[in-house]
Design an enzyme around this catalytic site. Structure first.
Site, PDB file in Angstrom:
ATOM      1  N   ASP A  21       0.855  -1.184   0.000  1.00  0.00           N
ATOM      2  CA  ASP A  21       0.000   0.000   0.000  1.00  0.00           C
ATOM      3  C   ASP A  21       0.892   1.234   0.000  1.00  0.00           C
ATOM      4  O   ASP A  21       1.687   1.424   0.917  1.00  0.00           O
ATOM      5  CB  ASP A  21      -0.901   0.017   1.240  1.00  0.00           C
ATOM      6  CG  ASP A  21      -1.941  -1.091   1.188  1.00  0.00           C
ATOM      7  OD1 ASP A  21      -2.028  -1.778   0.151  1.00  0.00           O
ATOM      8  OD2 ASP A  21      -2.666  -1.275   2.185  1.00  0.00           O
ATOM      9  N   ASP A 140     -14.059  -6.118  -5.112  1.00  0.00           N
ATOM     10  CA  ASP A 140     -14.190  -6.188  -3.652  1.00  0.00           C
ATOM     11  C   ASP A 140     -15.551  -6.807  -3.336  1.00  0.00           C
ATOM     12  O   ASP A 140     -16.576  -6.127  -3.439  1.00  0.00           O
ATOM     13  CB  ASP A 140     -14.095  -4.777  -3.032  1.00  0.00           C
ATOM     14  CG  ASP A 140     -12.704  -4.168  -3.181  1.00  0.00           C
ATOM     15  OD1 ASP A 140     -11.755  -4.911  -3.507  1.00  0.00           O
ATOM     16  OD2 ASP A 140     -12.568  -2.950  -2.974  1.00  0.00           O
TER      17      ASP A 140
END
Lengths: 266, 233
Positions: A21, A140
């Site tokens: 990330d 997702d």
């Protein structure tokens, strides 16, 4: 696993993919590599994961500001010049121009998520311009909560990090995404994410059964033994962030466990 | 490296530079320059020319035709100068490519057609093993079981007897079916996989090719390279 090997070849290896990330050019979440000059430098971490045997790397850009996006391109550029394994960059990709900029910076593949839910034609636009091999559709998914409208598969697509349901059937969306031009599906289980209880095997099985492109399983990895069941459920690649970030596991440990379960790895 | 608008070639340039900087025992030692060029004369005159390629066969051919790549390659081959094609840059060296039912003429330097692979999961994405001929120069020093990074949906299907083809020596790989993973003739080399994305194994292969541009008298290229251990890449 599909049956291969009539000429004695091994099948294509299951890929183990660490995900980083990145926020304004820095890796976020705790990282505890020993011997790193700068533990927050994505380029240095990418090189470390490469040395550990990562088959591919994914940068998830969580930068909010546009000036920060420029920093991301610079990070991608520096990584691609030093690490000679495939690099996927996702997060905030909204247009063909965004994809172009990332590919020019040195990304091999680009992940698209929310923008394609609102405009599915973005997928075909990207695939037509750059080829489907650059396009990863990130889905997702979560089980439809009680009280919400049911979907056929029982799973729905979410946005905002899993907090908002869309009512769109996640399995159907993955299938449609592949038809529209996605070369791979990055399947994130929002139910399993953060639990460290293992991958969401029913979700992987459903998507595998309905999609003909490679499926990258993500969400839920907590220990080395979690990975082989995801492959048995049909994943072509396994992705994890925190177990690698926090040094709970090394890429090598995951591969050794996969190999011990008869999974072909590099 | 031929610049005809085929997308990201930064990694390939950088990988060649890195391998080139580590070359020893050739006339290129310490003197290898990698240039991205659309200039016809430069492309004809270079010691080696890399033809990259990602995306659609037809789109790549359009870009290549705009630069008269057919003419460039013909002049190079006539002058005895090597060419390396990578991914779609390999596919376009063959006679034709068939994508979505549409046939596009290739450069026709190698016999065969590029067609959809038949496999349970397509595209073929990931690290796979290859099976080169024993006397391959490109794969010299590459150990059995070494994996290279592939990302493609189309390929030249391997036929029984391909290995005996007089046109080129085939390295085979398999994904659902057997296909040509690399082709070698005296001046033309080509890989369906991406050596610039294949870690150490890819760099070994690029080093082999670079050495072939400036062979050292009396020393076989393979003899200058350490072997790659099984499974290492």
């Amino acid at each position: 696993m599909p049956a291969y090997g009539k000429m004695g070849f091994m099948p294509v290896a299951v890929r183990v993919i660490p995900c980083l990330d990145v926020d304004a050019g820095r890796v976020v979440k705790g990282v505890n590599f020993t011997g790193l000059r700068d533990a927050g430098d994505p380029v240095e971490l990418a090189r470390r994961y490469d040395e550990e045997g990562a088959d591919e790397l994914t940068f998830l850009d969580i930068t909010a500001s546009s000036s920060g996006r420029e920093t991301t391109y610079d990070i991608v550029r520096r990584t691609a010049e030093q690490v000679f394994i495939p690099l996927t960059v996702g997060g905030g990709v909204r247009s063909v121009a965004d994809v172009d900029a990332l590919l020019r910076a040195g990304a091999d593949k680009v992940g698209v998520n929310t923008a394609a839910i609102a405009r599915p034609e973005l997928l075909s636009d990207i695939a037509e311009r750059f080829g489907r091999q650059v396009l990863v559709l990130s889905v997702d998914a979560r089980r439809v909560p009680e009280g919400s409208a049911a979907t056929e598969s029982g799973f729905e697509v979410t946005t905002h990090g899993g907090r908002r349901g869309t009512g769109i059937d996640a399995v159907d969306w993955a299938r449609r995404g592949a038809e529209l031009g996605a070369g791979e599906i990055l399947l994130n289980s929002m139910d399993a994410d953060g639990t460290r209880d293992g991958f969401d095997l029913p979700l992987i099985r459903l998507v595998r059964a309905n999609v003909g492109v490679p499926v990258i399983a993500s969400g839920g990895a907590g220990k080395a033994a979690d990975f082989a069941p995801a492959v048995e459920a049909g994943a072509d690649a396994v992705l994890a962030a925190s177990v690698f970030h926090f040094r709970t596991l090394t890429v090598g440990e995951v591969k050794r466990d996969l190999a011990a379960h008869g999974v072909t790895v590099r | 490296m031929l610049d005809y608008g085929s997308g990201n070639v930064r990694s390939a340039v950088r990988a060649l530079e890195k391998v080139g900087s580590e070359l020893s025992g050739t006339r290129l030692e310490g003197d290898l320059q990698v240039e991205l060029t659309a200039d016809r004369d430069a492309a004809v005159a270079a010691d080696g020319l890399v033809v990259p390629g990602v995306g659609a066969f037809a789109a790549c051919m359009a870009g290549l035709n705009a630069l008269d790549t057919q003419g460039i390659l013909a002049e190079r081959l006539a002058a005895g100068r090597p060419v390396l094609g990578i991914c779609v840059g390999m596919q376009v060296l063959f006679e034709a490519g068939i994508e979505h039912g549409v046939e596009t003429a290739g450069l026709g330097l190698l016999p065969g057609r590029v067609e959809l692979l038949h496999a349970p999961v397509i595209p073929h994405i990931g690290w796979n093993t290859v099976s080169p001929p024993a006397d391959s120069a490109l794969f010299a020093g590459v150990g059995a079981g070494t994996r290279f990074y592939f990302v493609h949906s189309y390929a030249v299907h391997a036929q029984v007897g391909d290995r005996q083809s007089t046109a080129y020596a085939a390295t085979l790989a398999e994904h659902g079916e057997s296909f040509v993973a690399a082709a070698e003739s005296p001046l033309l080399s080509a890989t369906q996989f991406h050596p610039e994305k294949s870690g150490n194994a890819g760099q070994l292969l690029l080093g082999n090719w670079l050495r072939s541009l400036a062979p050292t008298e009396g020393v076989a290229p393979a003899a200058q390279l350490g072997p790659v251990k099984q499974g290492e890449s």
